[in-house]
Write a protein that holds these residues in place. Structure first.
Motif, PDB file in Angstrom:
ATOM      1  N   SER A   1       1.454  -1.078  -7.293  1.00 44.48           N
ATOM      2  CA  SER A   1       0.109  -0.541  -6.704  1.00 44.48           C
ATOM      3  C   SER A   1       0.641  -1.477  -5.323  1.00 44.48           C
ATOM      4  CB  SER A   1      -0.788  -1.749  -7.115  1.00 44.48           C
ATOM      5  OG  SER A   1      -0.094  -3.137  -7.644  1.00 44.48           O
ATOM      6  N   HIS A   2       1.810  -2.762  -4.980  1.00 45.08           N
ATOM      7  CA  HIS A   2       2.307  -3.636  -4.237  1.00 45.08           C
ATOM      8  C   HIS A   2       3.540  -3.873  -4.653  1.00 45.08           C
ATOM      9  CE1 HIS A   2      -1.698  -2.934  -2.152  1.00 45.08           C
ATOM     10  NE2 HIS A   2      -2.004  -3.002  -3.373  1.00 45.08           N
TER      11      HIS A   2
ATOM     12  N   SER B   1      -0.231   1.234 -11.202  1.00 49.23           N
ATOM     13  CA  SER B   1      -1.026   0.268 -11.528  1.00 49.23           C
ATOM     14  C   SER B   1      -0.850  -1.816 -11.341  1.00 49.23           C
ATOM     15  CB  SER B   1      -2.413   0.290 -12.535  1.00 49.23           C
ATOM     16  OG  SER B   1      -1.358  -0.076 -13.877  1.00 49.23           O
TER      17      SER B   1
ATOM     18  N   ASN C   1       1.120  -0.893   0.393  1.00 54.31           N
ATOM     19  CA  ASN C   1      -0.256  -0.294   0.192  1.00 54.31           C
ATOM     20  C   ASN C   1       0.811   0.601  -0.416  1.00 54.31           C
ATOM     21  OD1 ASN C   1      -2.899  -0.783   0.296  1.00 54.31           O
ATOM     22  ND2 ASN C   1      -2.641  -1.641   2.341  1.00 54.31           N
ATOM     23  N   GLY C   2       1.666   1.326  -0.356  1.00 60.70           N
ATOM     24  CA  GLY C   2       2.793   2.361  -0.545  1.00 60.70           C
ATOM     25  C   GLY C   2       3.497   2.307   0.205  1.00 60.70           C
TER      26      GLY C   2
ATOM     27  N   ARG D   1       6.812   6.298  -7.190  1.00 55.59           N
ATOM     28  CA  ARG D   1       5.306   6.790  -7.000  1.00 55.59           C
ATOM     29  C   ARG D   1       4.544   4.942  -7.363  1.00 55.59           C
ATOM     30  NH1 ARG D   1       7.494   7.085 -12.872  1.00 55.59           N
ATOM     31  NH2 ARG D   1       7.608   9.135 -11.880  1.00 55.59           N
ATOM     32  N   ARG D   2       2.928   5.576  -6.998  1.00 55.75           N
ATOM     33  CA  ARG D   2       2.355   4.839  -6.778  1.00 55.75           C
ATOM     34  C   ARG D   2       1.210   4.483  -8.100  1.00 55.75           C
ATOM     35  NH1 ARG D   2      -0.246   3.437  -2.160  1.00 55.75           N
ATOM     36  NH2 ARG D   2      -1.448   2.036  -3.276  1.00 55.75           N
TER      37      ARG D   2
ATOM     38  N   THR E   1      11.107  -2.043  -9.510  1.00 60.14           N
ATOM     39  CA  THR E   1      10.665  -1.185  -8.823  1.00 60.14           C
ATOM     40  C   THR E   1      11.014  -0.104  -9.747  1.00 60.14           C
ATOM     41  OG1 THR E   1      11.395  -1.319  -6.979  1.00 60.14           O
ATOM     42  CG2 THR E   1       9.250  -2.548  -7.551  1.00 60.14           C
TER      43      THR E   1
ATOM     44  N   GLY F   1       4.429   2.564 -12.656  1.00 62.12           N
ATOM     45  CA  GLY F   1       4.139   3.049 -11.126  1.00 62.12           C
ATOM     46  C   GLY F   1       3.754   1.627 -10.278  1.00 62.12           C
TER      47      GLY F   1
ATOM     48  N   THR G   1      -4.663  -2.832  -9.267  1.00 62.51           N
ATOM     49  CA  THR G   1      -2.951  -3.869  -9.637  1.00 62.51           C
ATOM     50  C   THR G   1      -4.380  -4.059 -11.185  1.00 62.51           C
ATOM     51  OG1 THR G   1      -2.363  -4.527  -7.722  1.00 62.51           O
ATOM     52  CG2 THR G   1      -1.146  -5.255  -9.817  1.00 62.51           C
TER      53      THR G   1
ATOM     54  N   HIS H   1       9.962   2.735 -12.253  1.00 58.34           N
ATOM     55  CA  HIS H   1       9.381   4.635 -12.021  1.00 58.34           C
ATOM     56  C   HIS H   1       9.695   4.946 -12.997  1.00 58.34           C
ATOM     57  CE1 HIS H   1       9.428   7.451  -8.790  1.00 58.34           C
ATOM     58  NE2 HIS H   1      10.209   7.724  -9.632  1.00 58.34           N
TER      59      HIS H   1
END
Length: 487
Positions: free
Chosen positions: A224-225, A198, A184-185, A195-196, A213, A222, A256, A217
Protein backbone atom coordinates in the motif's frame (compact mmCIF):
# COMPACT_ATOMS: atom_id res chain seq x y z
CA UNK A 1 40.53 23.13 -18.03
CA UNK A 2 43.76 22.16 -16.32
CA UNK A 3 45.37 18.74 -16.46
CA UNK A 4 48.27 16.97 -14.80
CA UNK A 5 49.19 13.67 -16.44
CA UNK A 6 46.14 11.44 -16.29
CA UNK A 7 44.11 13.88 -14.19
CA UNK A 8 41.79 16.44 -15.74
CA UNK A 9 39.58 18.91 -13.95
CA UNK A 10 37.39 21.89 -14.63
CA UNK A 11 35.17 24.32 -12.73
CA UNK A 12 31.74 25.51 -13.79
CA UNK A 13 31.03 28.73 -11.98
CA UNK A 14 27.56 29.26 -10.47
CA UNK A 15 26.25 26.10 -12.09
CA UNK A 16 24.00 24.17 -9.74
CA UNK A 17 22.85 20.69 -10.79
CA UNK A 18 20.71 18.15 -8.96
CA UNK A 19 22.90 15.50 -7.30
CA UNK A 20 21.02 12.63 -8.95
CA UNK A 21 21.58 14.23 -12.37
CA UNK A 22 25.30 14.53 -11.59
CA UNK A 23 25.42 10.85 -10.64
CA UNK A 24 23.95 9.91 -14.01
CA UNK A 25 26.37 12.09 -15.98
CA UNK A 26 29.38 10.68 -14.12
CA UNK A 27 28.23 7.10 -14.64
CA UNK A 28 27.87 7.62 -18.40
CA UNK A 29 31.37 9.09 -18.67
CA UNK A 30 32.85 6.15 -16.75
CA UNK A 31 31.72 3.81 -19.52
CA UNK A 32 34.32 5.30 -21.88
CA UNK A 33 37.25 2.86 -22.31
CA UNK A 34 40.32 3.97 -20.42
CA UNK A 35 38.46 6.11 -17.90
CA UNK A 36 39.33 5.29 -14.29
CA UNK A 37 37.20 7.74 -12.33
CA UNK A 38 34.76 10.59 -12.90
CA UNK A 39 33.48 12.77 -10.08
CA UNK A 40 31.05 15.69 -10.25
CA UNK A 41 30.30 17.53 -7.01
CA UNK A 42 29.36 20.99 -5.87
CA UNK A 43 32.28 23.10 -4.66
CA UNK A 44 31.67 22.95 -0.92
CA UNK A 45 34.78 22.91 1.29
CA UNK A 46 34.01 19.33 2.37
CA UNK A 47 33.62 18.08 -1.20
CA UNK A 48 36.78 19.83 -2.33
CA UNK A 49 38.76 18.40 0.59
CA UNK A 50 37.51 14.92 -0.27
CA UNK A 51 38.63 15.30 -3.89
CA UNK A 52 42.07 16.53 -2.82
CA UNK A 53 42.45 13.62 -0.40
CA UNK A 54 41.47 11.22 -3.19
CA UNK A 55 44.05 12.80 -5.53
CA UNK A 56 41.27 13.90 -7.86
CA UNK A 57 41.79 17.63 -7.36
CA UNK A 58 44.97 19.73 -7.12
CA UNK A 59 45.36 21.44 -3.78
CA UNK A 60 46.48 24.64 -5.52
CA UNK A 61 43.48 24.87 -7.88
CA UNK A 62 41.59 28.20 -7.92
CA UNK A 63 39.22 28.88 -5.04
CA UNK A 64 35.64 27.69 -5.48
CA UNK A 65 32.29 28.54 -3.96
CA UNK A 66 29.56 26.08 -2.89
CA UNK A 67 27.50 27.02 -5.96
CA UNK A 68 30.35 26.07 -8.33
CA UNK A 69 30.45 22.64 -9.97
CA UNK A 70 33.71 20.67 -9.75
CA UNK A 71 34.40 18.13 -12.50
CA UNK A 72 37.31 15.71 -12.07
CA UNK A 73 38.38 12.88 -14.39
CA UNK A 74 41.20 10.38 -14.08
CA UNK A 75 42.01 8.28 -17.14
CA UNK A 76 44.68 5.98 -18.52
CA UNK A 77 45.37 8.15 -21.57
CA UNK A 78 45.02 11.72 -22.79
CA UNK A 79 42.49 10.59 -25.41
CA UNK A 80 40.27 8.93 -22.81
CA UNK A 81 40.61 12.00 -20.61
CA UNK A 82 39.49 14.35 -23.38
CA UNK A 83 36.59 12.11 -24.36
CA UNK A 84 35.36 11.85 -20.78
CA UNK A 85 35.52 15.60 -20.14
CA UNK A 86 33.75 16.24 -23.45
CA UNK A 87 31.06 13.70 -22.55
CA UNK A 88 30.47 15.39 -19.21
CA UNK A 89 30.24 18.85 -20.75
CA UNK A 90 27.89 17.65 -23.49
CA UNK A 91 25.53 15.93 -21.06
CA UNK A 92 25.49 18.88 -18.69
CA UNK A 93 24.67 21.24 -21.54
CA UNK A 94 22.02 19.07 -23.19
CA UNK A 95 19.10 19.86 -20.83
CA UNK A 96 19.79 23.58 -21.05
CA UNK A 97 19.87 23.54 -24.82
CA UNK A 98 16.49 21.81 -24.96
CA UNK A 99 14.67 24.15 -22.60
CA UNK A 100 11.84 26.14 -24.19
CA UNK A 101 12.48 29.85 -24.41
CA UNK A 102 9.04 30.84 -23.16
CA UNK A 103 9.25 32.30 -19.66
CA UNK A 104 6.30 30.28 -18.39
CA UNK A 105 8.10 27.06 -19.32
CA UNK A 106 11.35 27.82 -17.49
CA UNK A 107 11.86 25.38 -14.63
CA UNK A 108 11.28 26.94 -11.20
CA UNK A 109 14.46 27.59 -9.22
CA UNK A 110 13.02 27.51 -5.70
CA UNK A 111 10.73 25.30 -3.63
CA UNK A 112 8.23 28.14 -3.38
CA UNK A 113 8.22 28.58 -7.15
CA UNK A 114 7.81 24.86 -7.73
CA UNK A 115 4.97 24.70 -5.21
CA UNK A 116 3.20 27.57 -6.94
CA UNK A 117 3.65 25.93 -10.34
CA UNK A 118 2.59 22.43 -9.23
CA UNK A 119 -0.66 23.53 -7.63
CA UNK A 120 -2.00 20.31 -6.10
CA UNK A 121 1.39 18.75 -5.25
CA UNK A 122 1.87 18.03 -1.55
CA UNK A 123 5.37 16.48 -1.44
CA UNK A 124 8.84 17.81 -2.26
CA UNK A 125 11.71 15.52 -3.24
CA UNK A 126 15.02 17.15 -2.29
CA UNK A 127 18.41 15.93 -3.52
CA UNK A 128 20.88 18.78 -3.07
CA UNK A 129 24.08 19.14 -0.98
CA UNK A 130 23.47 18.89 2.77
CA UNK A 131 23.67 22.58 3.80
CA UNK A 132 21.27 23.57 1.01
CA UNK A 133 19.05 20.55 1.65
CA UNK A 134 18.22 21.85 5.11
CA UNK A 135 17.21 25.25 3.71
CA UNK A 136 15.12 23.69 0.94
CA UNK A 137 13.46 21.29 3.38
CA UNK A 138 12.43 24.14 5.68
CA UNK A 139 11.09 26.05 2.66
CA UNK A 140 9.09 22.98 1.64
CA UNK A 141 7.58 22.69 5.11
CA UNK A 142 6.71 26.39 5.04
CA UNK A 143 4.97 25.79 1.72
CA UNK A 144 2.87 23.02 3.27
CA UNK A 145 4.75 20.15 1.63
CA UNK A 146 5.78 16.78 3.00
CA UNK A 147 9.49 16.16 2.41
CA UNK A 148 11.40 13.25 0.89
CA UNK A 149 14.99 14.18 1.73
CA UNK A 150 17.39 12.09 -0.37
CA UNK A 151 20.39 14.26 0.54
CA UNK A 152 23.10 13.24 2.97
CA UNK A 153 25.46 15.55 4.83
CA UNK A 154 22.66 16.85 7.09
CA UNK A 155 23.64 17.21 10.74
CA UNK A 156 21.79 15.31 13.44
CA UNK A 157 20.65 18.59 15.00
CA UNK A 158 19.20 19.78 11.69
CA UNK A 159 17.45 16.44 11.20
CA UNK A 160 15.81 16.68 14.61
CA UNK A 161 14.74 20.29 13.99
CA UNK A 162 13.24 19.45 10.60
CA UNK A 163 11.32 16.44 11.86
CA UNK A 164 9.94 18.19 14.93
CA UNK A 165 8.88 21.17 12.84
CA UNK A 166 7.26 18.88 10.29
CA UNK A 167 5.34 17.07 13.02
CA UNK A 168 4.10 20.36 14.45
CA UNK A 169 2.83 21.33 10.99
CA UNK A 170 1.18 17.95 10.39
CA UNK A 171 3.80 17.11 7.75
CA UNK A 172 6.26 14.24 7.51
CA UNK A 173 10.00 14.48 6.81
CA UNK A 174 11.35 11.29 5.24
CA UNK A 175 15.11 11.47 5.63
CA UNK A 176 17.79 12.73 5.44
CA UNK A 177 19.56 9.96 3.52
CA UNK A 178 16.16 8.52 2.70
CA UNK A 179 16.87 6.18 -0.19
CA UNK A 180 13.43 4.68 -0.75
CA UNK A 181 9.74 5.35 -0.26
CA UNK A 182 6.54 4.34 -2.04
CA UNK A 183 3.60 6.70 -1.60
CA UNK A 184 0.26 5.77 -3.16
CA UNK A 185 2.06 3.47 -5.56
CA UNK A 186 4.59 6.11 -6.64
CA UNK A 187 8.19 5.12 -6.03
CA UNK A 188 10.66 7.70 -4.72
CA UNK A 189 14.44 7.40 -4.72
CA UNK A 190 15.65 3.86 -5.36
CA UNK A 191 12.20 2.26 -4.97
CA UNK A 192 11.33 -0.85 -6.96
CA UNK A 193 8.22 -1.42 -9.04
CA UNK A 194 5.96 -3.62 -6.95
CA UNK A 195 2.27 -4.42 -7.16
CA UNK A 196 -0.22 -2.51 -5.05
CA UNK A 197 -1.66 -4.35 -2.09
CA UNK A 198 -2.55 -4.18 1.58
CA UNK A 199 0.88 -4.33 3.26
CA UNK A 200 2.26 -1.03 4.56
CA UNK A 201 5.93 -0.61 5.48
CA UNK A 202 7.76 1.91 7.65
CA UNK A 203 11.52 1.65 7.48
CA UNK A 204 14.63 3.36 8.82
CA UNK A 205 16.45 1.60 6.01
CA UNK A 206 16.30 2.15 2.25
CA UNK A 207 17.56 -1.22 1.08
CA UNK A 208 15.72 -2.90 3.94
CA UNK A 209 12.49 -1.49 2.51
CA UNK A 210 13.54 -2.63 -0.96
CA UNK A 211 14.27 -6.16 0.22
CA UNK A 212 10.95 -6.49 2.05
CA UNK A 213 8.79 -4.92 -0.67
CA UNK A 214 10.35 -6.93 -3.51
CA UNK A 215 10.09 -10.18 -1.56
CA UNK A 216 6.45 -9.39 -0.76
CA UNK A 217 5.94 -8.93 -4.50
CA UNK A 218 7.74 -12.21 -5.27
CA UNK A 219 5.57 -14.01 -2.70
CA UNK A 220 2.37 -12.74 -4.31
CA UNK A 221 1.57 -9.87 -1.96
CA UNK A 222 1.41 -6.14 -2.59
CA UNK A 223 2.35 -2.82 -1.00
CA UNK A 224 0.00 0.00 0.00
CA UNK A 225 2.74 2.43 1.08
CA UNK A 226 6.38 2.18 2.12
CA UNK A 227 7.49 5.14 4.21
CA UNK A 228 11.24 5.66 4.47
CA UNK A 229 12.41 7.58 7.50
CA UNK A 230 16.18 7.93 7.07
CA UNK A 231 18.64 5.63 8.79
CA UNK A 232 19.00 7.67 12.00
CA UNK A 233 15.31 7.98 12.83
CA UNK A 234 15.44 5.38 15.61
CA UNK A 235 18.55 6.92 17.17
CA UNK A 236 18.03 8.23 20.70
CA UNK A 237 18.51 11.86 19.60
CA UNK A 238 15.81 11.65 16.92
CA UNK A 239 13.38 9.54 18.90
CA UNK A 240 11.63 7.80 16.00
CA UNK A 241 9.66 10.91 15.03
CA UNK A 242 9.07 9.90 11.41
CA UNK A 243 8.58 6.22 12.21
CA UNK A 244 5.83 7.06 14.69
CA UNK A 245 4.21 9.44 12.20
CA UNK A 246 4.39 6.77 9.52
CA UNK A 247 2.73 4.25 11.81
CA UNK A 248 -0.02 6.78 12.42
CA UNK A 249 -0.55 7.19 8.68
CA UNK A 250 -0.75 3.45 8.10
CA UNK A 251 -3.10 3.05 11.06
CA UNK A 252 -5.56 5.47 9.46
CA UNK A 253 -5.16 4.13 5.91
CA UNK A 254 -8.08 1.88 4.97
CA UNK A 255 -5.99 0.24 2.25
CA UNK A 256 -3.38 -1.00 4.73
CA UNK A 257 -4.29 -4.22 6.52
CA UNK A 258 -0.83 -5.35 7.67
CA UNK A 259 2.09 -3.23 8.90
CA UNK A 260 5.82 -4.00 8.66
CA UNK A 261 8.53 -2.09 10.54
CA UNK A 262 12.15 -2.33 9.39
CA UNK A 263 15.24 -0.78 10.95
CA UNK A 264 18.99 -0.98 11.24
CA UNK A 265 20.35 -1.33 14.80
CA UNK A 266 18.65 1.34 16.88
CA UNK A 267 18.24 2.81 20.34
CA UNK A 268 16.65 0.22 22.62
CA UNK A 269 14.36 2.80 24.26
CA UNK A 270 13.20 4.23 20.93
CA UNK A 271 12.63 0.74 19.52
CA UNK A 272 10.54 -0.12 22.58
CA UNK A 273 8.35 2.97 22.01
CA UNK A 274 7.94 2.19 18.32
CA UNK A 275 6.95 -1.43 18.93
CA UNK A 276 4.51 -0.41 21.66
CA UNK A 277 2.92 2.11 19.28
CA UNK A 278 2.61 -0.53 16.56
CA UNK A 279 0.97 -2.96 18.97
CA UNK A 280 -1.63 -0.35 19.95
CA UNK A 281 -2.79 0.19 16.36
CA UNK A 282 -4.80 -3.01 16.31
CA UNK A 283 -3.72 -4.12 12.83
CA UNK A 284 -1.53 -7.21 12.36
CA UNK A 285 2.08 -6.08 12.49
CA UNK A 286 5.53 -7.59 12.08
CA UNK A 287 8.85 -5.95 12.94
CA UNK A 288 12.42 -6.64 11.88
CA UNK A 289 14.74 -4.45 13.94
CA UNK A 290 18.25 -5.80 13.46
CA UNK A 291 19.89 -6.48 16.80
CA UNK A 292 16.79 -5.79 18.91
CA UNK A 293 16.63 -7.96 22.02
CA UNK A 294 13.97 -6.21 24.08
CA UNK A 295 10.56 -7.32 25.25
CA UNK A 296 8.05 -7.99 22.50
CA UNK A 297 4.59 -6.44 23.02
CA UNK A 298 1.58 -8.72 22.88
CA UNK A 299 0.04 -8.94 19.44
CA UNK A 300 3.23 -8.01 17.58
CA UNK A 301 5.37 -10.46 15.63
CA UNK A 302 9.11 -9.76 15.75
CA UNK A 303 11.47 -11.56 13.36
CA UNK A 304 15.22 -11.49 12.83
CA UNK A 305 15.55 -11.33 9.03
CA UNK A 306 14.04 -9.24 6.26
CA UNK A 307 12.93 -12.39 4.45
CA UNK A 308 11.00 -13.54 7.52
CA UNK A 309 9.35 -10.11 7.70
CA UNK A 310 8.13 -10.38 4.10
CA UNK A 311 6.86 -13.94 4.54
CA UNK A 312 5.10 -13.07 7.81
CA UNK A 313 3.47 -9.99 6.28
CA UNK A 314 2.06 -11.93 3.33
CA UNK A 315 0.85 -14.66 5.69
CA UNK A 316 -0.89 -12.07 7.89
CA UNK A 317 -2.95 -10.95 4.87
CA UNK A 318 -4.47 -14.45 4.81
CA UNK A 319 -2.29 -15.91 2.06
CA UNK A 320 -0.11 -19.00 2.40
CA UNK A 321 3.30 -18.06 0.96
CA UNK A 322 5.76 -20.84 0.37
CA UNK A 323 9.37 -20.51 1.41
CA UNK A 324 12.03 -19.31 -1.00
CA UNK A 325 14.22 -21.97 -2.59
CA UNK A 326 17.89 -22.30 -1.73
CA UNK A 327 20.40 -23.02 -4.49
CA UNK A 328 22.18 -26.35 -4.74
CA UNK A 329 25.87 -25.74 -4.11
CA UNK A 330 29.06 -27.68 -4.45
CA UNK A 331 32.32 -26.59 -2.89
CA UNK A 332 35.99 -27.36 -3.25
CA UNK A 333 38.42 -28.03 -0.44
CA UNK A 334 39.99 -24.56 -0.50
CA UNK A 335 39.72 -22.91 2.91
CA UNK A 336 39.26 -19.19 3.36
CA UNK A 337 37.09 -16.36 4.57
CA UNK A 338 33.98 -14.56 3.36
CA UNK A 339 34.20 -11.03 1.99
CA UNK A 340 30.85 -9.21 1.91
CA UNK A 341 30.83 -6.23 -0.46
CA UNK A 342 27.46 -4.46 -0.24
CA UNK A 343 25.77 -1.37 -1.61
CA UNK A 344 22.98 -1.56 0.98
CA UNK A 345 23.79 -0.91 4.64
CA UNK A 346 20.98 -2.95 6.15
CA UNK A 347 21.66 -5.86 3.82
CA UNK A 348 25.32 -5.71 4.81
CA UNK A 349 24.48 -5.65 8.52
CA UNK A 350 21.99 -8.50 8.19
CA UNK A 351 24.54 -10.65 6.33
CA UNK A 352 27.26 -9.86 8.87
CA UNK A 353 25.02 -10.95 11.72
CA UNK A 354 24.07 -14.17 9.94
CA UNK A 355 27.65 -15.07 9.01
CA UNK A 356 29.43 -13.83 12.12
CA UNK A 357 32.62 -11.83 12.44
CA UNK A 358 35.94 -13.49 13.14
CA UNK A 359 37.90 -14.00 9.93
CA UNK A 360 35.12 -12.60 7.74
CA UNK A 361 34.95 -9.02 6.47
CA UNK A 362 31.94 -6.92 5.42
CA UNK A 363 31.94 -3.49 3.76
CA UNK A 364 28.96 -1.19 3.15
CA UNK A 365 29.86 0.96 0.15
CA UNK A 366 26.69 2.98 0.70
CA UNK A 367 28.05 4.37 3.99
CA UNK A 368 28.69 8.10 4.01
CA UNK A 369 32.46 7.62 4.20
CA UNK A 370 32.29 6.05 0.72
CA UNK A 371 29.62 8.31 -0.81
CA UNK A 372 30.93 11.70 0.34
CA UNK A 373 31.57 13.56 -2.89
CA UNK A 374 30.71 10.48 -4.97
CA UNK A 375 27.60 8.86 -6.45
CA UNK A 376 25.86 6.18 -4.41
CA UNK A 377 27.10 2.69 -5.39
CA UNK A 378 23.57 1.67 -6.40
CA UNK A 379 24.04 4.13 -9.27
CA UNK A 380 27.81 3.95 -9.69
CA UNK A 381 29.25 0.57 -8.61
CA UNK A 382 32.80 1.28 -9.82
CA UNK A 383 34.35 1.53 -6.36
CA UNK A 384 32.90 -1.83 -5.36
CA UNK A 385 34.10 -3.32 -8.65
CA UNK A 386 37.65 -2.37 -7.70
CA UNK A 387 37.17 -3.95 -4.27
CA UNK A 388 35.96 -7.21 -5.85
CA UNK A 389 39.14 -7.50 -7.90
CA UNK A 390 41.21 -6.63 -4.83
CA UNK A 391 39.43 -9.35 -2.84
CA UNK A 392 40.36 -11.87 -5.52
CA UNK A 393 43.99 -11.07 -4.81
CA UNK A 394 43.53 -11.65 -1.09
CA UNK A 395 44.79 -15.16 -0.42
CA UNK A 396 42.47 -15.49 2.59
CA UNK A 397 39.22 -14.93 0.67
CA UNK A 398 37.34 -17.91 -0.74
CA UNK A 399 33.79 -16.49 -1.01
CA UNK A 400 32.54 -13.07 -2.08
CA UNK A 401 28.93 -12.29 -1.21
CA UNK A 402 27.21 -9.20 -2.58
CA UNK A 403 23.92 -7.48 -3.35
CA UNK A 404 22.70 -6.13 -6.68
CA UNK A 405 20.02 -3.45 -6.37
CA UNK A 406 17.47 -2.71 -9.10
CA UNK A 407 14.96 0.14 -9.36
CA UNK A 408 14.08 3.23 -11.35
CA UNK A 409 17.04 5.30 -10.11
CA UNK A 410 19.54 2.44 -9.94
CA UNK A 411 22.24 1.56 -12.46
CA UNK A 412 20.55 0.65 -15.78
CA UNK A 413 22.30 -2.74 -15.99
CA UNK A 414 24.13 -3.53 -12.74
CA UNK A 415 24.61 -7.24 -13.46
CA UNK A 416 25.89 -6.48 -16.95
CA UNK A 417 28.46 -4.09 -15.48
CA UNK A 418 29.36 -6.56 -12.73
CA UNK A 419 29.73 -9.69 -14.89
CA UNK A 420 33.15 -8.92 -16.46
CA UNK A 421 34.45 -7.88 -13.04
CA UNK A 422 33.47 -11.26 -11.60
CA UNK A 423 35.10 -13.06 -14.52
CA UNK A 424 38.30 -11.10 -13.93
CA UNK A 425 38.23 -11.74 -10.18
CA UNK A 426 37.72 -15.48 -10.48
CA UNK A 427 40.40 -15.73 -13.17
CA UNK A 428 42.89 -13.93 -10.92
CA UNK A 429 42.12 -16.32 -8.10
CA UNK A 430 42.50 -19.31 -10.42
CA UNK A 431 45.91 -18.12 -11.58
CA UNK A 432 46.90 -17.88 -7.93
CA UNK A 433 45.91 -21.51 -7.43
CA UNK A 434 42.69 -20.79 -5.55
CA UNK A 435 38.99 -21.16 -6.26
CA UNK A 436 36.74 -18.18 -5.57
CA UNK A 437 32.98 -18.54 -5.18
CA UNK A 438 30.65 -15.60 -5.76
CA UNK A 439 27.24 -15.53 -4.07
CA UNK A 440 24.80 -12.80 -5.09
CA UNK A 441 21.30 -11.63 -4.30
CA UNK A 442 19.42 -9.37 -6.72
CA UNK A 443 16.94 -7.03 -5.04
CA UNK A 444 14.20 -6.26 -7.54
CA UNK A 445 11.24 -7.44 -9.58
CA UNK A 446 10.62 -8.27 -13.22
CA UNK A 447 8.65 -5.02 -13.42
CA UNK A 448 11.79 -3.01 -12.71
CA UNK A 449 13.41 -1.48 -15.81
CA UNK A 450 16.45 -3.76 -15.40
CA UNK A 451 14.21 -6.89 -15.05
CA UNK A 452 14.99 -9.29 -12.21
CA UNK A 453 15.22 -12.40 -14.40
CA UNK A 454 17.58 -10.76 -16.88
CA UNK A 455 19.89 -9.61 -14.10
CA UNK A 456 19.93 -12.97 -12.33
CA UNK A 457 20.67 -14.84 -15.56
CA UNK A 458 23.54 -12.49 -16.40
CA UNK A 459 25.16 -13.35 -13.07
CA UNK A 460 24.56 -17.08 -13.41
CA UNK A 461 26.24 -17.05 -16.83
CA UNK A 462 29.52 -15.98 -15.23
CA UNK A 463 29.31 -18.59 -12.48
CA UNK A 464 27.72 -16.65 -9.63
CA UNK A 465 25.43 -18.49 -7.22
CA UNK A 466 22.24 -16.42 -7.26
CA UNK A 467 20.01 -16.50 -4.19
CA UNK A 468 16.40 -15.42 -3.72
CA UNK A 469 17.00 -13.37 -0.56
CA UNK A 470 19.78 -11.71 1.35
CA UNK A 471 19.32 -14.22 4.17
CA UNK A 472 19.77 -17.15 1.80
CA UNK A 473 22.82 -15.51 0.20
CA UNK A 474 24.54 -14.97 3.54
CA UNK A 475 23.83 -18.48 4.76
CA UNK A 476 24.89 -19.97 1.43
CA UNK A 477 28.21 -18.12 1.64
CA UNK A 478 28.65 -19.36 5.20
CA UNK A 479 27.87 -22.95 4.18
CA UNK A 480 30.44 -22.82 1.38
CA UNK A 481 33.11 -21.36 3.65
CA UNK A 482 32.43 -23.89 6.40
CA UNK A 483 32.50 -26.79 3.96
CA UNK A 484 35.84 -25.58 2.69
CA UNK A 485 37.23 -25.28 6.21
CA UNK A 486 36.00 -28.78 6.91
CA UNK A 487 37.74 -29.98 3.76
Amino acid sequence: MAAAGDLGWTIRRSAYFDSVALMRVAEQARQIPGVIEVTLVMGTPANRATLVASELWPADAPATAPEDLLIAVRAKSDDALRLALASVEQRLDAPRESRPAARDDVAPRTIVGARRRAGVANLALIAVPGPYAVIDAHQALSAGLHVFLFSDGVSLADEVALKLRGRELGLIVMGPECGTSIVNGVGLGFANRVRRGSIGVVGASGTGIQEVTTLVHRLGGGISHAIGTGGRDLDAAVGGVTTLQGLGWLAEDDGTRVIVIVSKPSSRDVADRVLAAAARIGKPAVACLLGYDGQIPTGLEVVTTLEEAAIAAVRLTGAAPRGLDRPVITSSATSGSIVGLYTGGTLCEEARRLVGDGIHRFVDFGAEEYTRGRPHPIIDPSRRHTAIVDAAGDGRASVIVLDVILGDCAHPDPAGALAPVLVDARERARHAGRSLSVVAHVVGTDEDPQALGVQENALRKVGAIVCASNRIAAQTARDIAEARHAG
